[in-house]
Design a protein around this motif. Structure first.
Motif, PDB file in Angstrom:
ATOM      1  N   ASP A 117       0.820  -1.207   0.000  1.00  0.00           N
ATOM      2  CA  ASP A 117       0.000   0.000   0.000  1.00  0.00           C
ATOM      3  C   ASP A 117       0.860   1.265   0.000  1.00  0.00           C
ATOM      4  OD1 ASP A 117       0.974  -0.384   2.540  1.00  0.00           O
ATOM      5  OD2 ASP A 117      -0.913   0.008   3.575  1.00  0.00           O
ATOM      6  N   HIS A 144      -2.949  -1.993  -4.893  1.00  0.00           N
ATOM      7  CA  HIS A 144      -3.661  -1.458  -3.732  1.00  0.00           C
ATOM      8  C   HIS A 144      -4.206  -0.077  -4.075  1.00  0.00           C
ATOM      9  CE1 HIS A 144      -4.576  -0.114   0.360  1.00  0.00           C
ATOM     10  NE2 HIS A 144      -4.509  -1.391   0.721  1.00  0.00           N
ATOM     11  N   GLN A 145      -5.470   0.133  -3.788  1.00  0.00           N
ATOM     12  CA  GLN A 145      -6.179   1.331  -4.208  1.00  0.00           C
ATOM     13  C   GLN A 145      -5.633   2.615  -3.596  1.00  0.00           C
ATOM     14  OE1 GLN A 145     -10.612   2.102  -3.392  1.00  0.00           O
ATOM     15  NE2 GLN A 145     -10.652   0.801  -5.214  1.00  0.00           N
ATOM     16  N   TYR A 148      -4.101   5.439  -5.585  1.00  0.00           N
ATOM     17  CA  TYR A 148      -4.931   6.199  -6.524  1.00  0.00           C
ATOM     18  C   TYR A 148      -6.106   6.908  -5.852  1.00  0.00           C
ATOM     19  CZ  TYR A 148      -2.362   3.616 -10.098  1.00  0.00           C
ATOM     20  OH  TYR A 148      -1.372   3.084 -10.879  1.00  0.00           O
ATOM     21  N   THR A 149      -6.036   7.099  -4.551  1.00  0.00           N
ATOM     22  CA  THR A 149      -7.086   7.877  -3.903  1.00  0.00           C
ATOM     23  C   THR A 149      -7.024   9.315  -4.404  1.00  0.00           C
ATOM     24  OG1 THR A 149      -5.675   8.492  -2.046  1.00  0.00           O
ATOM     25  CG2 THR A 149      -6.980   6.446  -1.829  1.00  0.00           C
ATOM     26  N   ARG A 153      -3.397  10.292  -5.856  1.00  0.00           N
ATOM     27  CA  ARG A 153      -3.228   9.934  -7.269  1.00  0.00           C
ATOM     28  C   ARG A 153      -2.178  10.782  -7.973  1.00  0.00           C
ATOM     29  NH1 ARG A 153      -8.212   9.215 -11.469  1.00  0.00           N
ATOM     30  NH2 ARG A 153      -8.784   7.814  -9.763  1.00  0.00           N
ATOM     31  N   GLN A 174     -13.257  -4.196 -10.043  1.00  0.00           N
ATOM     32  CA  GLN A 174     -13.260  -3.197  -8.981  1.00  0.00           C
ATOM     33  C   GLN A 174     -13.894  -3.818  -7.736  1.00  0.00           C
ATOM     34  OE1 GLN A 174     -11.639   0.008  -9.524  1.00  0.00           O
ATOM     35  NE2 GLN A 174     -10.994  -1.510 -11.039  1.00  0.00           N
ATOM     36  N   GLU A 177     -10.206  -2.235  -1.828  1.00  0.00           N
ATOM     37  CA  GLU A 177      -8.854  -1.669  -1.821  1.00  0.00           C
ATOM     38  C   GLU A 177      -7.824  -2.569  -2.485  1.00  0.00           C
ATOM     39  OE1 GLU A 177      -7.448  -3.062   2.671  1.00  0.00           O
ATOM     40  OE2 GLU A 177      -8.056  -0.988   2.307  1.00  0.00           O
ATOM     41  N   SER A 179      -7.849  -3.616  -5.443  1.00  0.00           N
ATOM     42  CA  SER A 179      -7.882  -3.417  -6.889  1.00  0.00           C
ATOM     43  C   SER A 179      -7.712  -1.931  -7.168  1.00  0.00           C
ATOM     44  CB  SER A 179      -9.205  -3.923  -7.482  1.00  0.00           C
ATOM     45  OG  SER A 179     -10.310  -3.281  -6.884  1.00  0.00           O
ATOM     46  N   VAL A 180      -7.293  -1.613  -8.388  1.00  0.00           N
ATOM     47  CA  VAL A 180      -7.048  -0.213  -8.736  1.00  0.00           C
ATOM     48  C   VAL A 180      -7.919   0.188  -9.919  1.00  0.00           C
ATOM     49  CG1 VAL A 180      -4.682  -0.304  -7.881  1.00  0.00           C
ATOM     50  CG2 VAL A 180      -5.123  -0.756 -10.303  1.00  0.00           C
ATOM     51  N   PRO A 181      -8.261   1.465  -9.999  1.00  0.00           N
ATOM     52  CA  PRO A 181      -9.068   1.943 -11.125  1.00  0.00           C
ATOM     53  C   PRO A 181      -8.221   2.070 -12.385  1.00  0.00           C
ATOM     54  CG  PRO A 181      -8.447   3.779  -9.723  1.00  0.00           C
ATOM     55  CD  PRO A 181      -7.967   2.545  -9.032  1.00  0.00           C
TER      56      PRO A 181
END
Length: 286
Positions: A117, A144-145, A148-149, A153, A174, A177, A179-181
């Protein structure tokens, strides 16, 4: 320029000639696609003889996206089979050096696990990797998401730019957390990587604890025409930002990767040149 290929060459029956042996799979594969993701390097640093064999079996312009060894990305369970991390990187670089000499090394893919993360110690790990792989084209893929918060990001992308990392853009399920966009942004002017993992939300996480069964369903997905149009839009957006867009289909649990890649290629009107001589084109309409 857009380059489309698949993860590995050993599990795509649609591209093999009926009379081909297992040893001829890479040659058959290279008659259809100009790039491949070398995933054997994730499980073990490959002997130089293997690398040289694969170089000899592919056309002059063919390229490999080499997946970093699991000990380099934190996937390794237990102790590393090397005395130091530095020795591990030295052995990895020695293994792939023939690819670089042959101008067949597109990039090294450093894919981190979902538990990697966005925190200071992991940023330091990225700096360490950049130092160890100085002079190489290195793509960074997060799972980890937190990278890209909304708050992180732009900082993440700026960091990748400043350290000359290639951004590995992902299309994946999706599911929280882990996975990522899809962030269709290139951090370099020459290369970007787009990896297509499918959108099987139910299979993305290992909720059963059965690793073998999980591997069979995680990348089980067949993209619809509408979804491939979304992928095409992302590719064209990336193409406006960088010279070379490398696209790798990884949705092969059900054997859909080759067909999806060919369908996208046809949708985009791409005709790859300098491929190996085709023995049989199973995708041509009769």
């Amino acid at each position: 320029m857009i380059h489309i290929g698949l993860t590995g060459w050993g599990d795509h029956p649609d591209v093999y000639h009926p009379s081909s042996s297992a040893k001829e799979k890479l040659q058959d594969y290279s008659a259809h696609f100009p790039i491949v993701e070398l995933d054997a390097s994730f499980y073990a640093i490959q002997p130089e003889r293997n690398i040289r064999k694969w170089i000899a079996e592919t056309p002059e312009t063919f390229q490999f996206v080499v997946k970093a060894y699991q000990g380099m990305t934190g996937h390794q369970r237990g102790e590393l089979p090397y005395e130091t991390p530095e020795e591990m990187f030295v052995q990895f670089k020695r293994s792939i050096e023939p690819l670089r000499e042959a101008a067949k090394l597109a990039m090294i893919l450093v894919q981190f696990p979902p538990w990697f993360d966005c925190k200071r110690e992991n940023v330091e790990q990225l700096r360490f990797i950049r130092h160890q792989l100085e002079g190489y084209d290195v793509a960074i893929e997060f799972r980890h998401q937190s990278w890209y918060t909304e708050a992180m990001r732009e900082k993440t992308l700026t960091f990748l730019r400043e350290h000359h990392f290639i951004h590995s853009v992902c299309d994946e399920p999706q599911d929280g957390e882990g996975s990522v966009p899809l962030v269709a942004v290139s951090t370099r002017k020459d290369k970007v990587l787009l990896r297509i993992h499918g959108r099987n939300v139910n299979g993305w996480r290992n909720r059963t604890g059965n690793n073998e069964a999980w591997r069979e369903v995680r990348y089980l997905y067949d993209y619809s025409h509408t979804e491939l149009m979304e992928i095409e839009q992302a590719i064209r957006q990336l193409g406006n930002e960088t010279e070379h867009v490398y696209v790798i289909f990884n949705n092969n649990s059900g054997g859909h990767a080759a067909e999806n890649a060919k369908r996208l290629q046809k949708m985009m009107g791409i005709d790859f040149q300098a491929l190996a001589p085709k023995q049989l084109d199973i995708f041509e309409e009769e």
